[in-house]
Motif scaffolding. Structure first.
Motif, mmCIF file in Angstrom:
data_model
loop_
_atom_site.group_PDB
_atom_site.id
_atom_site.type_symbol
_atom_site.label_atom_id
_atom_site.label_comp_id
_atom_site.label_asym_id
_atom_site.label_seq_id
_atom_site.Cartn_x
_atom_site.Cartn_y
_atom_site.Cartn_z
ATOM 1 N N MET B 1 3.957 -22.649 -6.199
ATOM 2 C CA MET B 1 3.090 -22.236 -7.309
ATOM 3 C C MET B 1 2.839 -23.397 -8.263
ATOM 4 N N PHE B 2 1.781 -23.299 -8.991
ATOM 5 C CA PHE B 2 1.429 -24.363 -9.928
ATOM 6 C C PHE B 2 1.859 -23.956 -11.327
ATOM 7 N N SER B 3 2.500 -24.878 -12.039
ATOM 8 C CA SER B 3 2.943 -24.566 -13.400
ATOM 9 C C SER B 3 1.764 -24.667 -14.365
ATOM 10 N N ASN B 4 1.961 -24.100 -15.537
ATOM 11 C CA ASN B 4 0.912 -24.200 -16.556
ATOM 12 C C ASN B 4 0.621 -25.651 -16.896
ATOM 13 N N TYR B 6 0.897 -28.220 -14.986
ATOM 14 C CA TYR B 6 0.071 -28.821 -13.936
ATOM 15 C C TYR B 6 -1.399 -28.438 -14.138
ATOM 16 N N ILE B 7 -1.630 -27.156 -14.439
ATOM 17 C CA ILE B 7 -3.013 -26.689 -14.602
ATOM 18 C C ILE B 7 -3.696 -27.412 -15.746
ATOM 19 N N TYR B 10 -4.290 -31.019 -14.739
ATOM 20 C CA TYR B 10 -5.325 -31.048 -13.703
ATOM 21 C C TYR B 10 -6.711 -30.921 -14.324
ATOM 22 N N SER B 11 -6.856 -29.912 -15.220
ATOM 23 C CA SER B 11 -8.204 -29.702 -15.756
ATOM 24 C C SER B 11 -8.600 -30.825 -16.703
ATOM 25 N N MET B 14 -9.656 -33.796 -14.590
ATOM 26 C CA MET B 14 -10.930 -33.480 -13.937
ATOM 27 C C MET B 14 -12.091 -33.649 -14.917
ATOM 28 N N VAL B 18 -15.188 -36.363 -14.640
ATOM 29 C CA VAL B 18 -16.568 -35.885 -14.551
ATOM 30 C C VAL B 18 -17.408 -36.451 -15.696
#
Lengths: 218, 254
Positions: B1-4, B6-7, B10-11, B14, B18
């Motif tokens: 599972m991905f931890s908060n 990580y999220i 990640y975002s 990203m 971009v």
């Protein structure tokens, strides 16, 4: 000396070929899945915008599919839709900027519809259904296949609408060259209006289902 | 599972990547886009004096036909003159004036809020030995801005040609202002009456035939179903042309 043979799937195995060719007919995004209808109606009054739109969708869908497929194991499931949207939206903005720089007239004709590629269900649908669970190469082929499936319908519709509505093909006045106006032929202005696109798509669906009985639902 | 954690990371990463890609693309493509917009402006100006251009010969024809560019003040004074690629007076080139900003300054000035003097672009075109005067227009349509150019004949009152454009008027209704059928109605109409009082050209709902006979020369037919856009064109013509009245009156008296 033991030789280990790694069985590698050929690039164009039968399975991969199906990824390209199925969306052209049996799984066509427009005529079978009835997705992306909105833009198919709006940009098909002339051939040129239809072709540019098709190329734009092809570029966005192929690249987005590959990117998402490369990232698929790192994308947290809870924000996967957001990630997909960010990828699609940035690609669409890039396409829009490039069109404004190098194909200004067409970009004015397409106006909002380039931006609306973001909301084209075909693209989100392919990312979510295919790219999230497959390797980059099949995902690339799937993107190309679906975009081509979308493109050929658009181009066929645009061909008939331009020919019968404006009497031209890619701006070339074919009806005038043939001298049909002198015989009393007139352009059908109704063909330029969006409802006729729906009817032309309907006729394509009709022909397709008449030829392929598998597609007929009970 | 991905931890908060990580999220979030990640975002953030990203979004930064971009943003970097998009802004560098925008920077790289900007010169090309601006050239397109410039060419379109030239083509529009020349189209109002009924000169057909293509993208390739637009610059060349502009240099040949547009002989002078003036910037005019509200009282009709000539602020600057641009001729043969040289400033004869002042330093404002009519072609580079942002009409939207100048009209904004005018509104501010009238409301007593601003002190900036607006100046308005004015082009002199020489075609087949005759002078034509081109005035750019800009106004508010139903869904977004409408704009255009109007060309006057040597008498400063007869309309020689017009072009209109719009950002997003309703297709088939308001968007018809961009059609030649609508624009050709303006040819030969006058913006001044016989006593040289400013009348502008009105876009009349129900048709110019509704006007008294003496005023029909100052009116054209509105578009059925496109009343708001038609009125917008009417208002745009009045609001933009009125700023040139002092200058034109000066010229006519001479």
């Amino acid at each position: 000396m033991s030789e280990e043979v790694i069985q590698k799937e050929p690039l164009f195995s039968p399975k991969n070929k199906r990824l390209i060719f199925n969306p052209l007919s049996k799984e066509n995004p427009i005529t079978v899945q009835v997705l992306g209808i909105c833009s198919a109606l709006a940009v098909t009054a002339k051939l040129e915008p239809a072709v540019v739109m098709s190329i734009s969708v092809l570029a966005v869908l192929a690249i987005a599919n590959v990117l998402i497929s490369l990232l698929r194991n790192t994308i947290p499931p809870r924000i996967r839709i957001i990630v997909q949207l960010v990828v699609i939206a940035s690609l669409v903005i890039l396409v829009d900027q490039v069109l404004k720089a190098f194909a200004y007239d067409v970009s004015k004709q397409l106006s909002v519809f380039v931006g609306l590629i973001i909301t084209n269900c075909i693209i989100m649908g392919r990312l979510e259904a295919f790219a999230m669970g497959n390797k980059p190469w099949p995902a690339f082929l799937d993107g190309i296949g679906n975009a081509l499936g979308y493109a050929w319908i658009l181009i066929v519709v645009a061909f008939f609408r331009e020919l019968l509505g404006s009497g031209t093909i890619w701006g070339y006045p074919i009806m005038e060259t043939l001298g049909l106006y002198k015989l009393g032929y007139e352009n059908n202005g109704f063909m330029i209006l969006p409802p006729m696109a729906l009817i032309v798509v309907g006729i394509i669906i009709w022909i397709q289902r008449a030829r392929d009985k598998e597609l007929i639902e009970d | 599972m991905f931890s908060n954690r990580y999220i979030f990371i990640y975002s953030s990463v990203m979004v930064i990547i971009v943003a970097a890609i998009l802004s560098s693309a925008a920077m790289f493509l900007k010169p090309y886009q601006e050239r397109n917009i410039r060419t379109e402006k030239i083509m529009d100006i020349l189209k109002s004096v009924n000169i057909e251009t293509t993208k390739k010969n637009a610059e060349e024809l502009y240099a040949r036909y547009i002989v002078e560019e003036y910037a005019l003040s509200l009282d009709g004074e000539i602020v600057s003159i641009f001729r043969d690629n040289n400033f004869e007076k002042g330093n404002i080139r009519a072609f580079d004036i942002n009409l939207k900003a100048e009209l904004g300054k005018e509104d501010q000035l009238k409301a007593g809020k601003g002190t900036d003097e607006p100046c308005f672009p004015f082009y002199v075109c020489n075609k087949d030995g005759k002078n034509y005067y081109i005035i750019p227009l800009r106004g508010k349509g139903l869904w977004g801005p409408v704009w255009g150019n109007i060309a006057l004949e040597e008498d400063f009152k007869t309309v020689y040609g017009v072009t209109f454009g719009h950002k997003g008027e309703t297709p088939g209704l308001g968007a018809e202002i961009a059609n030649t059928d609508f624009q050709e109605q303006f040819f030969g109409k006058t913006i001044f009456n016989d006593n040289f009082d400013f009348t502008s050209v009105k876009v009349v709902k129900g048709g110019a035939a509704m006007l008294p006979p003496a005023e029909q020369i100052h009116g054209v037919d509105a578009i059925s179903g496109g009343t708001i856009t038609s009125n917008a064109v009417s208002d745009m013509l009045f609001d933009c042309l009125k700023n040139y009245v002092p200058y034109i009156e000066d010229q006519v008296k001479k």
